[in-house]
Design a protein around this motif. Structure first.
Motif, short mmCIF file in Angstrom:
data_model
loop_
_atom_site.label_atom_id
_atom_site.label_comp_id
_atom_site.label_asym_id
_atom_site.label_seq_id
_atom_site.Cartn_x
_atom_site.Cartn_y
_atom_site.Cartn_z
N LEU A 157 0.67 -1.55 -0.15
CA LEU A 157 0.16 0.01 -0.15
C LEU A 157 0.77 1.29 -0.12
O LEU A 157 1.90 0.95 0.44
CB LEU A 157 -0.62 0.19 0.89
N TRP A 158 0.16 2.24 -0.63
CA TRP A 158 1.62 3.53 -0.97
C TRP A 158 0.71 4.69 -1.13
O TRP A 158 -0.41 4.79 -1.37
CB TRP A 158 2.27 3.41 -2.40
N SER A 159 1.08 5.62 -0.45
CA SER A 159 0.23 6.99 -0.38
C SER A 159 1.36 8.63 0.38
O SER A 159 2.43 7.35 1.09
CB SER A 159 -0.87 7.09 0.77
N ASP A 160 1.27 9.17 0.19
CA ASP A 160 2.16 9.92 0.44
C ASP A 160 1.44 10.77 1.59
O ASP A 160 1.92 11.91 2.10
CB ASP A 160 2.20 11.23 -0.28
N VAL A 161 0.05 10.31 2.07
CA VAL A 161 -1.18 11.23 2.88
C VAL A 161 -0.76 10.14 4.48
O VAL A 161 -1.25 9.24 3.86
CB VAL A 161 -1.55 11.44 2.86
N PRO A 162 -0.26 10.70 5.13
CA PRO A 162 -0.14 10.14 6.48
C PRO A 162 -2.00 9.27 6.41
O PRO A 162 -2.26 8.31 7.09
CB PRO A 162 -0.06 10.39 7.48
N GLU A 163 -3.01 10.40 6.69
CA GLU A 163 -3.63 9.90 6.71
C GLU A 163 -4.84 8.99 5.72
O GLU A 163 -5.42 8.13 6.32
CB GLU A 163 -4.90 10.80 6.70
N LEU A 164 -4.75 8.65 4.48
CA LEU A 164 -4.73 7.91 3.22
C LEU A 164 -4.18 6.53 3.46
O LEU A 164 -4.61 5.60 3.29
CB LEU A 164 -4.87 8.76 2.44
N LEU A 165 -3.39 6.76 3.81
CA LEU A 165 -2.21 5.23 4.89
C LEU A 165 -3.70 4.68 5.53
O LEU A 165 -3.21 3.32 5.34
CB LEU A 165 -1.28 5.24 4.49
N GLU B 37 6.04 8.54 11.86
CA GLU B 37 4.33 8.15 11.18
C GLU B 37 4.59 6.86 10.67
O GLU B 37 3.31 5.71 11.97
CB GLU B 37 3.39 9.06 10.38
N LEU B 38 5.54 5.64 10.38
CA LEU B 38 5.02 4.25 9.62
C LEU B 38 5.61 3.42 10.99
O LEU B 38 4.95 2.57 11.28
CB LEU B 38 6.55 4.28 9.24
N GLY B 39 6.67 4.22 12.54
CA GLY B 39 5.95 3.01 12.88
C GLY B 39 5.15 2.78 14.07
O GLY B 39 4.21 2.07 14.23
N ARG B 40 4.11 4.26 13.90
CA ARG B 40 3.03 4.53 14.67
C ARG B 40 1.85 3.09 13.61
O ARG B 40 1.34 2.42 14.36
CB ARG B 40 2.18 5.67 14.35
N LEU B 41 1.96 3.29 12.40
CA LEU B 41 0.92 2.60 11.66
C LEU B 41 1.65 1.53 11.40
O LEU B 41 1.20 0.06 11.57
CB LEU B 41 1.19 2.96 9.99
N SER B 42 2.51 1.05 11.95
CA SER B 42 3.07 -0.57 12.37
C SER B 42 2.23 -1.62 13.71
O SER B 42 2.41 -2.51 13.21
CB SER B 42 4.88 -0.70 12.07
N ARG B 43 2.92 -0.35 14.61
CA ARG B 43 2.85 -0.38 15.91
C ARG B 43 1.21 -1.12 16.04
O ARG B 43 0.80 -2.22 16.25
CB ARG B 43 2.81 0.03 16.71
N LYS B 44 0.19 -0.29 15.20
CA LYS B 44 -1.02 -0.50 14.93
C LYS B 44 -1.99 -1.58 14.36
O LYS B 44 -2.60 -2.47 14.56
CB LYS B 44 -2.29 0.58 15.12
N GLY C 227 0.40 -3.39 12.03
CA GLY C 227 0.80 -4.61 11.69
C GLY C 227 1.57 -4.20 10.27
O GLY C 227 2.14 -5.33 9.51
N LEU C 228 1.68 -3.30 9.70
CA LEU C 228 2.26 -2.37 8.62
C LEU C 228 3.48 -3.18 8.17
O LEU C 228 4.95 -2.72 9.10
CB LEU C 228 2.62 -1.34 8.55
N ILE C 229 4.48 -3.32 7.45
CA ILE C 229 5.90 -3.70 7.13
C ILE C 229 6.83 -3.04 6.76
O ILE C 229 6.12 -2.32 5.52
CB ILE C 229 5.14 -5.36 6.41
N VAL C 230 7.55 -2.39 7.10
CA VAL C 230 7.90 -0.85 6.54
C VAL C 230 9.47 -1.54 5.58
O VAL C 230 10.41 -2.32 6.32
CB VAL C 230 8.40 0.36 7.02
N LEU C 231 9.74 -1.53 4.70
CA LEU C 231 10.86 -2.35 3.65
C LEU C 231 12.13 -1.28 3.42
O LEU C 231 11.68 0.19 3.44
CB LEU C 231 10.54 -2.75 2.86
#
Length: 264
Positions: A220-228, A251-258, A260-264
């Protein structure tokens, strides 16, 4: 692994609801329904018990987390083939629950089935495992295996997926009226993942309608945190982010914790 079984203070069971195309509920309705069943000042660990659909399991996990309660234990009803009645494979259920902060993962099945199925999960699990049968919770003894850092588990809404840090995500799909057909075509491509861009608020709704068709690993890709975040919330699997956008590490860390987003 710690083999202590906690005192469950609250138990959340199946609602009998689902999101499209299997049901008519919105995902937020499921989250609200579970939130209404929780006591914010309750004591003891929450047991998300006897899950059968990914949407209900994820909704319950979000409800517990958003109410600030302790990480819950999660268990799924499954058969001898290691899948729920809705054909969710238990490895996929484990990867999603673990990514969203579950404290332990278990199976609601006969004891003679539980041992072999939990042994399969133990090859990948990094949290305690257990089984439930006839009101009894039994911890499963195992030692987590070191995981290959270059092979990362994620999940579609029904099946486990594995990705590498150099995975080919293929052509980026936009959330047009043709998204379903685009996903189906992308599933037939030899690349290892499907990539969907979320560019506008309406894209979240379009994605929510068709996300069930994704079977490969999903970027999943977006430049807008709220949309992602909106897309991650409605995706009934565990997605990844390929690092090509401009979102910050915090921001990516928060989404990962909540989620389970995997950040490459």
């Amino acid at each position: 692994m710690d083999e202590t079984v906690p005192s469950f203070g609250q138990v959340l069971g199946p609602l009998g609801l689902d999101v499209a195309p299997a049901g008519e509920s919105s995902f937020e309705q499921l989250v609200a329904a579970y939130r209404s069943r929780l006591k914010p000042d309750g004591t003891g660990i929450v047991h998300i018990n006897c899950m059968m659909t990914m949407s209900e399991c994820r909704a319950a996990l979000l409800a517990v987390g958003e109410m600030g309660l302790e990480p819950p234990w999660v268990s799924w009803a499954c058969g001898e083939d290691g899948a729920s009645v809705t054909r969710v494979h238990m490895l996929a259920a484990l990867f999603v629950a673990e990514g969203m902060g579950a404290a332990a993962f278990g199976l609601n099945c006969r004891p003679e089935l539980a041992s072999a199925l939990l042994a399969e999960l133990a090859q990948y699990a990094q949290i305690p495992l257990f089984s439930c049968w006839d009101g009894t919770v039994l911890p499963y003894s195992y030692r987590p295996r070191p995981q290959d850092p270059d092979v990362i588990p994620c999940a579609s809404s029904t099946a486990p997926c594995f990705l590498t840090r150099t995975i080919d995500v293929g052509e980026e799909l936009e959330c047009t009226p043709d998204l379903l057909e685009d996903i189906i075509q992308a599933e037939d491509d030899p690349v290892g993942a499907v990539k969907i861009a979320i560019l506008e608020p309406d894209d979240v709704d379009i994605f929510a309608q068709h996300q069930y068709a994704v079977r490969k690993a999903l970027c999943l890709w977006s430049d807008v945190p709220e949309l992602l975040e909106g897309a991650l919330r409605v995706y009934q699997g565990r997605a990844f982010y390929d690092g090509t956008g401009a979102l910050g590490r915090e921001e990516l860390g928060r989404l990962s914790r909540k989620y389970g987003l995997i950040v490459l």
